[in-house]
Design a protein around this motif. Structure first.
Motif, PDB file in Angstrom:
ATOM      1  N   ALA A   1       5.100   6.729   0.873  1.00 38.12           N
ATOM      2  CA  ALA A   1       4.351   7.271   2.001  1.00 38.12           C
ATOM      3  C   ALA A   1       4.568   8.769   2.101  1.00 38.12           C
ATOM      4  N   VAL A   2       3.568   9.456   2.640  1.00 36.24           N
ATOM      5  CA  VAL A   2       3.680  10.879   2.946  1.00 36.24           C
ATOM      6  C   VAL A   2       3.213  11.097   4.380  1.00 36.24           C
ATOM      7  N   GLY A   3       3.804  12.081   5.025  1.00 35.51           N
ATOM      8  CA  GLY A   3       3.387  12.447   6.365  1.00 35.51           C
ATOM      9  C   GLY A   3       2.295  13.501   6.317  1.00 35.51           C
TER      10      GLY A   3
ATOM     11  N   ALA B   1       0.832  -1.214   0.000  1.00 33.52           N
ATOM     12  CA  ALA B   1       0.000   0.000   0.000  1.00 33.52           C
ATOM     13  C   ALA B   1       0.862   1.257   0.000  1.00 33.52           C
ATOM     14  N   LYS B   2       0.341   2.288  -0.631  1.00 30.35           N
ATOM     15  CA  LYS B   2       0.880   3.636  -0.500  1.00 30.35           C
ATOM     16  C   LYS B   2       0.154   4.271   0.682  1.00 30.35           C
ATOM     17  N   VAL B   3       0.899   4.882   1.590  1.00 35.26           N
ATOM     18  CA  VAL B   3       0.332   5.230   2.891  1.00 35.26           C
ATOM     19  C   VAL B   3       0.431   6.724   3.187  1.00 35.26           C
ATOM     20  N   VAL B   4      -0.691   7.280   3.634  1.00 30.56           N
ATOM     21  CA  VAL B   4      -0.704   8.601   4.246  1.00 30.56           C
ATOM     22  C   VAL B   4      -0.600   8.380   5.748  1.00 30.56           C
TER      23      VAL B   4
ATOM     24  N   ILE C   1       9.356   4.507   5.900  1.00 33.54           N
ATOM     25  CA  ILE C   1       8.727   3.651   4.887  1.00 33.54           C
ATOM     26  C   ILE C   1       9.391   3.868   3.526  1.00 33.54           C
ATOM     27  N   ARG C   2       9.646   5.118   3.187  1.00 30.36           N
ATOM     28  CA  ARG C   2      10.302   5.415   1.909  1.00 30.36           C
ATOM     29  C   ARG C   2      11.713   4.841   1.873  1.00 30.36           C
TER      30      ARG C   2
END
Length: 304
Positions: free
Chosen positions: A67-69, A32-35, A60-61
């Motif tokens: 992922a982004v914070g 998954a790509k995660v926020v 994660i990156r």
């Protein structure tokens, strides 16, 4: 990274540490790509580490994920919308919302101040509603999506000094079931997990008695990473037929929890008076009344 959530986009609230962090990292491992959402506050809601979300996303990156914070609050409509917008802007879609953000303001009920009550309700219950509602329009349009809400056995069963937390966590169960029923026709699922894991949410458990000390020692053996696989499964297409349910995860154990249904009945053709109920109800219902137990009383065996 690849796995059960390959190509999906997830939001995890309260993911700066503890269960939320473990879930965010676990979802990324599954593709998954995660926020990663977290405003960086202490257990009671005071500012602590504003960069917590970005630190988790960066980790994660570094491991090859995406992922982004995100530092927006879950408890206000505009900021909740911005959390979902961040997913859309960063990754083009949203497939899974994990409502994990929470704080504690413990107090015995007769000493609980209104602001202690409201603060916990706002983050846990109101926050779960607002973030879910912000994602719902996207789920409806794409006719797919999944919600996973963190409840607690404190709400499902009980605990001392947590009227606000218990009410919020049991309210989340009702919210999840409502979402499951209302959005079923759009292919959207909603489920709850009651996690057993050592985290800030359980680190405040009092250890005044020997039994409490033993209980906390056992909890410390249950790591947050044990929760992530269940979240990943519920967010995946493999859980297509699972919605409106309540699960618990306790180390290597997974439970399907019961939900309220009638267990006994009494009928009186001429109707009931208070005196008639006093005469018949205690004997008929007494053996089936739910005892005033804490979670620790029900889950009384060692985790495996």
């Amino acid at each position: 990274m690849g796995g059960l959530l390959e190509g999906k986009v997830a939001i995890v609230t309260g993911a700066g540490q503890g269960v939320g962090r473990a879930v965010a990292e676990g979802l990324a491992t599954e593709g998954a790509k995660v926020v990663v959402n977290d405003i960086g506050v202490t257990l009671t809601g005071e500012s602590e580490n504003p960069s917590a979300a970005e630190e988790v996303a960066a980790g994660i990156r570094d491991r090859g994920g995406e992922a982004v914070g995100n530092r927006e609050s879950v408890s206000e409509p505009d900021t909740a919308l911005r959390i979902v917008e961040d997913a859309i802007d960063s990754f083009g879609r949203i497939d899974l919302v994990v409502n994990n953000a929470g704080i504690l303001r413990d107090a015995i009920f007769h000493r609980m101040a209104p602001d202690q009550w409201q603060a916990v309700i706002d983050v846990h219950l109101k926050g779960s509603f607002l973030v879910s509602r912000a994602a719902a329009q996207h789920f409806r349009q794409q006719e797919s999506g999944a919600f996973v809400h963190m409840t607690s056995t404190a709400g499902l069963i009980g605990n001392f000094g947590q009227a606000n937390y218990m009410a919020a966590k049991l309210g989340i169960v009702g919210l999840s079931r409502a979402i499951a029923m209302d959005m079923q026709r759009f292919g959207v699922r909603s489920n709850c997990i009651a996690p057993f894991a050592w985290s800030r949410m359980v680190s405040s458990i009092p250890t005044e008695t020997e039994a409490d000390k033993i209980r906390v020692a056992k909890l410390k053996q249950m790591t947050p990473e044990k929760i992530a696989p269940m979240v990943a499964f519920l967010g995946s297409d493999a859980a297509k037929g699972v919605s409106g349910q309540v699960f618990a995860v306790r180390n290597n154990e997974v439970f399907l929890m019961s939900q309220p249904r009638p267990v006994r009945s009494l009928h009186r053709g001429e109707g009931w008076t208070a005196a008639a109920l006093a005469e018949q109800l205690p004997g008929a219902f007494g053996p089936s009344l739910t005892p005033l137990e804490r979670s620790a009383d029900v889950f009384s065996w060692d985790p495996v």
